[in-house]
Design a protein around this motif. Structure first.
Motif, PDB file in Angstrom:
ATOM      1  N   HIS A  48      10.309  -1.430  12.511  1.00 26.02           N
ATOM      2  CA  HIS A  48      10.458  -1.849  11.120  1.00 26.02           C
ATOM      3  C   HIS A  48      11.926  -1.894  10.685  1.00 26.02           C
ATOM      4  N   CYS A  70      -1.254   0.114   4.317  1.00 26.72           N
ATOM      5  CA  CYS A  70      -1.188   0.616   5.705  1.00 26.72           C
ATOM      6  C   CYS A  70      -2.509   1.291   6.103  1.00 26.72           C
ATOM      7  N   THR A  72      -3.210   3.128   8.605  1.00 32.55           N
ATOM      8  CA  THR A  72      -3.112   4.394   9.337  1.00 32.55           C
ATOM      9  C   THR A  72      -2.315   5.462   8.571  1.00 32.55           C
ATOM     10  N   CYS A 105       1.835   4.314  13.484  1.00 32.51           N
ATOM     11  CA  CYS A 105       1.850   2.855  13.304  1.00 32.51           C
ATOM     12  C   CYS A 105       1.158   2.136  14.457  1.00 32.51           C
ATOM     13  N   ILE A 106       0.374   1.112  14.088  1.00 33.70           N
ATOM     14  CA  ILE A 106      -0.284   0.283  15.118  1.00 33.70           C
ATOM     15  C   ILE A 106       0.306  -1.134  15.120  1.00 33.70           C
ATOM     16  N   PHE A 107       1.412  -1.321  14.397  1.00 30.91           N
ATOM     17  CA  PHE A 107       2.163  -2.590  14.380  1.00 30.91           C
ATOM     18  C   PHE A 107       1.277  -3.781  13.993  1.00 30.91           C
ATOM     19  N   CYS A 108       0.440  -3.536  12.985  1.00 28.90           N
ATOM     20  CA  CYS A 108      -0.478  -4.584  12.527  1.00 28.90           C
ATOM     21  C   CYS A 108       0.217  -5.583  11.609  1.00 28.90           C
ATOM     22  N   GLY A 109       1.310  -5.183  10.962  1.00 30.27           N
ATOM     23  CA  GLY A 109       2.037  -6.092  10.070  1.00 30.27           C
ATOM     24  C   GLY A 109       1.484  -6.134   8.654  1.00 30.27           C
ATOM     25  N   CYS A 111       1.894  -4.063   6.266  1.00 29.16           N
ATOM     26  CA  CYS A 111       2.906  -3.645   5.292  1.00 29.16           C
ATOM     27  C   CYS A 111       3.775  -4.829   4.888  1.00 29.16           C
TER      28      CYS A 111
HETATM   29  S1  SF4 Z   1       2.614  -2.190  10.821  1.00 34.18           S
HETATM   30 FE1  SF4 Z   1       2.878  -1.365   8.770  1.00 34.18          FE
HETATM   31  S2  SF4 Z   1       0.826  -1.429   7.869  1.00 34.18           S
HETATM   32 FE2  SF4 Z   1       0.545  -1.632  10.071  1.00 34.18          FE
HETATM   33  S3  SF4 Z   1       0.234   0.454  10.798  1.00 34.18           S
HETATM   34 FE3  SF4 Z   1       2.431   0.054  10.971  1.00 34.18          FE
HETATM   35  S4  SF4 Z   1       3.325   0.813   9.084  1.00 34.18           S
HETATM   36 FE4  SF4 Z   1       1.104   0.623   8.748  1.00 34.18          FE
END
Ligand code: SF4
Ligand code: SF4
Length: 156
Positions: A48, A70, A72, A105-109, A111
């Motif tokens: 991020h 978010c 998670t 974080c699961i890097f889903c985007g 946020c």
């Molecule tokens: S990418 Fe953003 S919304 Fe998704 S899990 Fe990570 S911090 Fe949370």
């Protein structure tokens, strides 16, 4: 029978050698990482970053929508009122504390999708290994780095 097996075996070896010889002339599909940079897709979601406006002001207005979006619970935002004489962001409030926990974080985007000012974005950095759990919590100071005015928006 034995002669037929011999010719069958020789044909199969010939075919296999043909595949090997054809592949010798082809460009390798692997990359010698980390010696060579790995090609990334433009929409790759990595570490991020918090963005600023061209005038240096922080884009984040402390609205906490990213925290709510978010799935998670990886984001923690603490907002504060802007000092009218020296505002940190163009809004009434700014993020006094902003943290992203990379271990959650699961890097889903989600946020960056939720952010109304395109303040939080997922950049292209993916080498995030570290030794201490505490170092996986990115603070606002780290997230604002490189901190230069940057208005690059993720291509559609
Ligand atoms: S990418 Fe953003 S919304 Fe998704 S899990 Fe990570 S911090 Fe949370
Ligand atoms: S990063 Fe965006 S969504 Fe999150 S608090 Fe700041 S302005 Fe709101």
């Amino acid at each position: 029978m034995a002669i037929r097996d011999f010719f069958k075996g020789a044909t199969e070896i010939g075919k296999a050698m043909g595949v090997t010889l054809r592949a010798l002339g082809e460009k390798p599909v692997t990359t010698e990482y980390p010696k060579e940079a790995v090609p990334l897709y433009p929409r790759f979601r990595g570490k991020h970053e918090l963005r600023r406006y061209e005038n240096g002001m922080e884009r984040c207005i402390g609205c906490m929508l990213c925290e709510a979006a978010c799935p998670t619970g990886a984001i923690y935002v603490e907002a504060a009122e802007n000092d009218p004489a020296h505002p940190t962001s163009p809004g009434e409030r700014y993020a006094k504390v902003y943290e992203v926990n990379l271990l959650r974080c699961i890097f889903c985007g989600d946020c960056e999708e939720a952010c109304p000012t395109e303040a939080i974005v997922l950049g292209h950095e993916f080498a995030m290994a570290d030794y201490n759990r505490r170092d996986f919590i990115l603070t606002k100071e780290v997230l604002l780095n490189p901190g230069e005015p940057n208005v690059v928006i993720r291509p559609e």
